[in-house]
Motif scaffolding. Structure first.
Motif, PDB file in Angstrom:
ATOM      1  N   VAL A   1     -24.493   2.530 -13.598  1.00 22.07           N
ATOM      2  CA  VAL A   1     -24.366   3.986 -13.745  1.00 22.07           C
ATOM      3  C   VAL A   1     -23.117   4.541 -13.078  1.00 22.07           C
ATOM      4  O   VAL A   1     -22.588   5.571 -13.500  1.00 22.07           O
ATOM      5  CB  VAL A   1     -25.621   4.724 -13.207  1.00 22.07           C
ATOM      6  CG1 VAL A   1     -26.821   4.461 -14.102  1.00 22.07           C
ATOM      7  CG2 VAL A   1     -25.934   4.364 -11.770  1.00 22.07           C
ATOM      8  N   ARG A   2     -22.642   3.881 -12.026  1.00 19.56           N
ATOM      9  CA  ARG A   2     -21.478   4.376 -11.259  1.00 19.56           C
ATOM     10  C   ARG A   2     -20.597   3.194 -10.853  1.00 19.56           C
ATOM     11  O   ARG A   2     -20.580   2.796  -9.679  1.00 19.56           O
ATOM     12  CB  ARG A   2     -21.944   5.088  -9.987  1.00 19.56           C
ATOM     13  CG  ARG A   2     -22.685   6.375 -10.208  1.00 19.56           C
ATOM     14  CD  ARG A   2     -21.713   7.525 -10.323  1.00 19.56           C
ATOM     15  NE  ARG A   2     -22.434   8.778 -10.247  1.00 19.56           N
ATOM     16  CZ  ARG A   2     -21.846   9.957 -10.181  1.00 19.56           C
ATOM     17  NH1 ARG A   2     -20.523  10.036 -10.159  1.00 19.56           N
ATOM     18  NH2 ARG A   2     -22.549  11.054 -10.138  1.00 19.56           N
ATOM     19  N   PRO A   3     -19.852   2.615 -11.792  1.00 17.62           N
ATOM     20  CA  PRO A   3     -19.082   1.407 -11.454  1.00 17.62           C
ATOM     21  C   PRO A   3     -18.070   1.628 -10.332  1.00 17.62           C
ATOM     22  O   PRO A   3     -17.690   0.674  -9.647  1.00 17.62           O
ATOM     23  CB  PRO A   3     -18.377   1.060 -12.773  1.00 17.62           C
ATOM     24  CG  PRO A   3     -18.614   2.194 -13.703  1.00 17.62           C
ATOM     25  CD  PRO A   3     -19.726   3.024 -13.186  1.00 17.62           C
ATOM     26  N   GLU A   4     -17.667   2.889 -10.119  1.00 21.27           N
ATOM     27  CA  GLU A   4     -16.651   3.146  -9.087  1.00 21.27           C
ATOM     28  C   GLU A   4     -17.207   3.035  -7.651  1.00 21.27           C
ATOM     29  O   GLU A   4     -16.446   3.015  -6.684  1.00 21.27           O
ATOM     30  CB  GLU A   4     -16.002   4.531  -9.302  1.00 21.27           C
ATOM     31  CG  GLU A   4     -16.883   5.747  -9.027  1.00 21.27           C
ATOM     32  CD  GLU A   4     -17.797   6.162 -10.203  1.00 21.27           C
ATOM     33  OE1 GLU A   4     -18.139   5.293 -11.034  1.00 21.27           O
ATOM     34  OE2 GLU A   4     -18.178   7.352 -10.257  1.00 21.27           O
ATOM     35  N   LEU A   5     -18.518   2.945  -7.521  1.00 20.44           N
ATOM     36  CA  LEU A   5     -19.107   2.947  -6.173  1.00 20.44           C
ATOM     37  C   LEU A   5     -19.200   1.576  -5.529  1.00 20.44           C
ATOM     38  O   LEU A   5     -19.353   1.476  -4.312  1.00 20.44           O
ATOM     39  CB  LEU A   5     -20.536   3.530  -6.210  1.00 20.44           C
ATOM     40  CG  LEU A   5     -20.715   4.960  -6.659  1.00 20.44           C
ATOM     41  CD1 LEU A   5     -22.132   5.425  -6.389  1.00 20.44           C
ATOM     42  CD2 LEU A   5     -19.729   5.861  -5.942  1.00 20.44           C
ATOM     43  N   VAL A   6     -19.173   0.539  -6.333  1.00 14.56           N
ATOM     44  CA  VAL A   6     -19.439  -0.786  -5.757  1.00 14.56           C
ATOM     45  C   VAL A   6     -18.680  -1.878  -6.505  1.00 14.56           C
ATOM     46  O   VAL A   6     -18.546  -1.823  -7.728  1.00 14.56           O
ATOM     47  CB  VAL A   6     -20.966  -1.073  -5.758  1.00 14.56           C
ATOM     48  CG1 VAL A   6     -21.547  -1.134  -7.153  1.00 14.56           C
ATOM     49  CG2 VAL A   6     -21.315  -2.333  -4.984  1.00 14.56           C
TER      50      VAL A   6
ATOM     51  N   ILE B   1     -26.297  -7.787   1.851  1.00 11.31           N
ATOM     52  CA  ILE B   1     -25.908  -6.416   2.177  1.00 11.31           C
ATOM     53  C   ILE B   1     -25.018  -5.857   1.070  1.00 11.31           C
ATOM     54  O   ILE B   1     -24.123  -6.547   0.576  1.00 11.31           O
ATOM     55  CB  ILE B   1     -25.155  -6.362   3.527  1.00 11.31           C
ATOM     56  CG1 ILE B   1     -26.033  -6.964   4.648  1.00 11.31           C
ATOM     57  CG2 ILE B   1     -24.747  -4.935   3.875  1.00 11.31           C
ATOM     58  CD1 ILE B   1     -25.401  -6.962   6.028  1.00 11.31           C
ATOM     59  N   VAL B   2     -25.306  -4.599   0.686  1.00 16.00           N
ATOM     60  CA  VAL B   2     -24.456  -3.916  -0.296  1.00 16.00           C
ATOM     61  C   VAL B   2     -24.001  -2.614   0.347  1.00 16.00           C
ATOM     62  O   VAL B   2     -24.832  -1.824   0.799  1.00 16.00           O
ATOM     63  CB  VAL B   2     -25.242  -3.574  -1.588  1.00 16.00           C
ATOM     64  CG1 VAL B   2     -24.320  -2.935  -2.623  1.00 16.00           C
ATOM     65  CG2 VAL B   2     -25.922  -4.812  -2.161  1.00 16.00           C
ATOM     66  N   VAL B   3     -22.697  -2.417   0.419  1.00 14.63           N
ATOM     67  CA  VAL B   3     -22.172  -1.157   0.947  1.00 14.63           C
ATOM     68  C   VAL B   3     -21.623  -0.354  -0.230  1.00 14.63           C
ATOM     69  O   VAL B   3     -20.873  -0.869  -1.058  1.00 14.63           O
ATOM     70  CB  VAL B   3     -21.081  -1.422   2.018  1.00 14.63           C
ATOM     71  CG1 VAL B   3     -20.366  -0.127   2.382  1.00 14.63           C
ATOM     72  CG2 VAL B   3     -21.718  -2.034   3.265  1.00 14.63           C
TER      73      VAL B   3
ATOM     74  N   ARG C   1     -19.624   9.220   3.700  1.00 12.32           N
ATOM     75  CA  ARG C   1     -19.519   8.780   2.300  1.00 12.32           C
ATOM     76  C   ARG C   1     -19.919   7.319   2.124  1.00 12.32           C
ATOM     77  O   ARG C   1     -19.565   6.695   1.133  1.00 12.32           O
ATOM     78  CB  ARG C   1     -18.062   8.924   1.825  1.00 12.32           C
ATOM     79  CG  ARG C   1     -17.489  10.311   1.982  1.00 12.32           C
ATOM     80  CD  ARG C   1     -17.742  11.131   0.763  1.00 12.32           C
ATOM     81  NE  ARG C   1     -17.066  12.416   0.851  1.00 12.32           N
ATOM     82  CZ  ARG C   1     -17.300  13.438   0.057  1.00 12.32           C
ATOM     83  NH1 ARG C   1     -18.200  13.330  -0.898  1.00 12.32           N
ATOM     84  NH2 ARG C   1     -16.652  14.562   0.197  1.00 12.32           N
ATOM     85  N   THR C   2     -20.583   6.775   3.112  1.00  9.98           N
ATOM     86  CA  THR C   2     -20.894   5.338   3.049  1.00  9.98           C
ATOM     87  C   THR C   2     -22.390   5.086   3.219  1.00  9.98           C
ATOM     88  O   THR C   2     -23.000   5.542   4.183  1.00  9.98           O
ATOM     89  CB  THR C   2     -20.121   4.571   4.155  1.00  9.98           C
ATOM     90  OG1 THR C   2     -18.758   4.975   4.118  1.00  9.98           O
ATOM     91  CG2 THR C   2     -20.205   3.073   3.946  1.00  9.98           C
ATOM     92  N   LEU C   3     -22.937   4.326   2.258  1.00  5.71           N
ATOM     93  CA  LEU C   3     -24.356   3.955   2.301  1.00  5.71           C
ATOM     94  C   LEU C   3     -24.473   2.444   2.370  1.00  5.71           C
ATOM     95  O   LEU C   3     -23.623   1.723   1.822  1.00  5.71           O
ATOM     96  CB  LEU C   3     -25.065   4.413   1.029  1.00  5.71           C
ATOM     97  CG  LEU C   3     -25.477   5.877   0.928  1.00  5.71           C
ATOM     98  CD1 LEU C   3     -26.055   6.142  -0.448  1.00  5.71           C
ATOM     99  CD2 LEU C   3     -26.476   6.248   2.017  1.00  5.71           C
ATOM    100  N   ARG C   4     -25.545   1.979   2.988  1.00  3.41           N
ATOM    101  CA  ARG C   4     -25.787   0.529   3.041  1.00  3.41           C
ATOM    102  C   ARG C   4     -27.201   0.228   2.569  1.00  3.41           C
ATOM    103  O   ARG C   4     -28.144   0.962   2.887  1.00  3.41           O
ATOM    104  CB  ARG C   4     -25.611   0.030   4.468  1.00  3.41           C
ATOM    105  CG  ARG C   4     -25.719  -1.495   4.596  1.00  3.41           C
ATOM    106  CD  ARG C   4     -25.672  -1.941   6.039  1.00  3.41           C
ATOM    107  NE  ARG C   4     -26.849  -1.466   6.742  1.00  3.41           N
ATOM    108  CZ  ARG C   4     -27.117  -1.742   8.016  1.00  3.41           C
ATOM    109  NH1 ARG C   4     -26.273  -2.470   8.722  1.00  3.41           N
ATOM    110  NH2 ARG C   4     -28.210  -1.287   8.593  1.00  3.41           N
ATOM    111  N   MET C   5     -27.317  -0.848   1.792  1.00  6.55           N
ATOM    112  CA  MET C   5     -28.642  -1.347   1.378  1.00  6.55           C
ATOM    113  C   MET C   5     -28.708  -2.810   1.830  1.00  6.55           C
ATOM    114  O   MET C   5     -27.747  -3.553   1.628  1.00  6.55           O
ATOM    115  CB  MET C   5     -28.776  -1.346  -0.141  1.00  6.55           C
ATOM    116  CG  MET C   5     -28.407  -0.033  -0.794  1.00  6.55           C
ATOM    117  SD  MET C   5     -28.765  -0.068  -2.545  1.00  6.55           S
ATOM    118  CE  MET C   5     -27.254  -0.715  -3.212  1.00  6.55           C
TER     119      MET C   5
END
Ligand SMILES: Cc1ncc(COP(=O)(O)O)c(C=O)c1O
Length: 346
Positions: free
Chosen positions: A273-278, A287-289, A319-323
């Motif tokens: 949905v948002r290729p620019e994010l990751v 880990i995915v930032v 502006r940074t999220l981590r999963m």
């Protein structure tokens, strides 16, 4: 009935399984400050052996293991070099300065990836009477805030060779070295040989409730044991925790590959949905930032939206999220989280 919460904030949130709790209940214990807890002694020995070092000391946290490593390698008034987003620099609350009188100087990096040339260019083992002299370099593998980045073995080798040539020590923050080992197949002892002290955590991807081990030479670990007590980290019948760590090593090491696959699945769901994010190719471990800057989204807003749908994310910056995937995120939970991510980001 609503779906259970999927907690992707960290791999530290896992709860001990029933079998792990049984292993804890059955543990043979003694007073570890007297060196008499057989379960702790066996764990220290086993981890030291896995990493190819002489000795190990059990600690209640990865931060304490790191700080004991720093303490043993760097005298007060000298410096430690590390990456600018390293856990020792960003998340141990100034412990090296407060507790050990150590100055920290950092180098910038792309996603925490080590390029040995950067620290090697900064080392000054004998900076003279007016400047701070370098005593040690810390490397993190995998790199947490970089997004679970695995350090290239040839860069670690180059660092070790360059540091050795200048008489500078290397500390490896291997809180997630298990993930690097499972992702690459590089033997733990090969990583271990490239550092003077190594800290590892059993309480992250491996799923124990508590427990880290610092390994090194017998002399350094004897010193670390004294400092552990001085820092208030001497524990008594702590074999009940070491038994959980032993169980984790026996049963929950190889399954880290599942966490890595699920992290890639989550990254792919975002990229759809948002290729620019990751950068999906950059997801090497658990880990995915997500860098939200390009999408003009704020991390707190996205995390709040996801929370409404039962998915917890970690806000690392505006502006940074981590999963982070882990033992308590199975395929169903992963699919649920992937659907929620698509909804809140799409
Ligand atoms: C890379 C790294 N090192 C050290 C630590 C410290 O571990 P603890 O939380 O057990 O102090 C963490 C914790 O997340 C970490 O990610």
């Amino acid at each position: 009935m609503s779906a259970p919460v999927v907690d992707l904030r960290s791999d530290t949130v896992t709860r001990p399984t029933a079998a792990m709790r049984r292993a804890m209940a059955d543990a043979e214990v003694g007073d570890d400050v007297y060196g008499e807890d057989p379960t702790v002694n066996r764990l220290e020995h086993r981890v030291a052996e896995l990493l190819g070092h002489e000795a190990g000391v059990f600690t209640g946290s990865g931060s304490l293991a790191n700080q004991l490593g720093v303490r043993m390698l760097v005298e007060p008034g000298r410096e430690l070099l590390c990456d600018s987003t390293a856990h020792v620099a960003r998340a141990e609350l100034g412990a090296a300065a407060v507790l050990a009188g150590v100055t920290t100087r950092t180098w910038p990096s792309e996603r925490g990836r080590l390029e040995a040339a950067a620290p090697l260019a900064m080392m000054e083992p004998d900076a003279g009477p007016y400047l701070v002299s370098t005593a040690a370099i810390a490397v993190e593998n995998t790199h947490n805030f970089g997004g679970g980045t695995v350090q290239p073995i040839e860069e670690l080798q180059a660092l070790r060779a360059g540091a050795d040539a200048m008489g500078i020590a290397v500390h490896l923050d291997g809180a997630r070295l298990w993930n690097a080992h499972v992702a690459t197949g590089v033997p733990l002892a090969e990583y271990g040989a490239l550092a003077d002290t190594v800290s590892v955590c059993l309480s992250k991807g491996l799923g124990a409730p508590v427990g880290s081990v610092l390994v090194g030479s017998a002399e350094r670990i004897a010193g670390a044991r004294v400092w552990r007590k001085r820092y208030g980290g001497g524990m008594r019948q702590v074999g009940i925790l070491a038994a959980a760590c032993r169980y984790a090593l026996d049963h929950q090491l190889l399954r880290l590959a599942d966490d890595h696959a699920r992290a890639r699945r989550l990254a792919a769901a975002v990229a759809e949905v948002r290729p620019e994010l990751v950068d999906t190719d950059a997801v090497e471990t658990n880990i995915v930032v997500l860098d939200l800057a390009a999408a003009g989204l704020t991390a707190a807003d996205v995390a709040a939206d996801a929370r409404e749908h039962g998915v917890l994310l970690s806000v690392l910056g505006p502006r940074t999220l981590r999963m982070v995937t882990h033992l308590d995120v199975d395929d169903d939970a992963c699919e649920h989280a992937a659907g929620v991510l698509a909804k809140v980001l799409g």
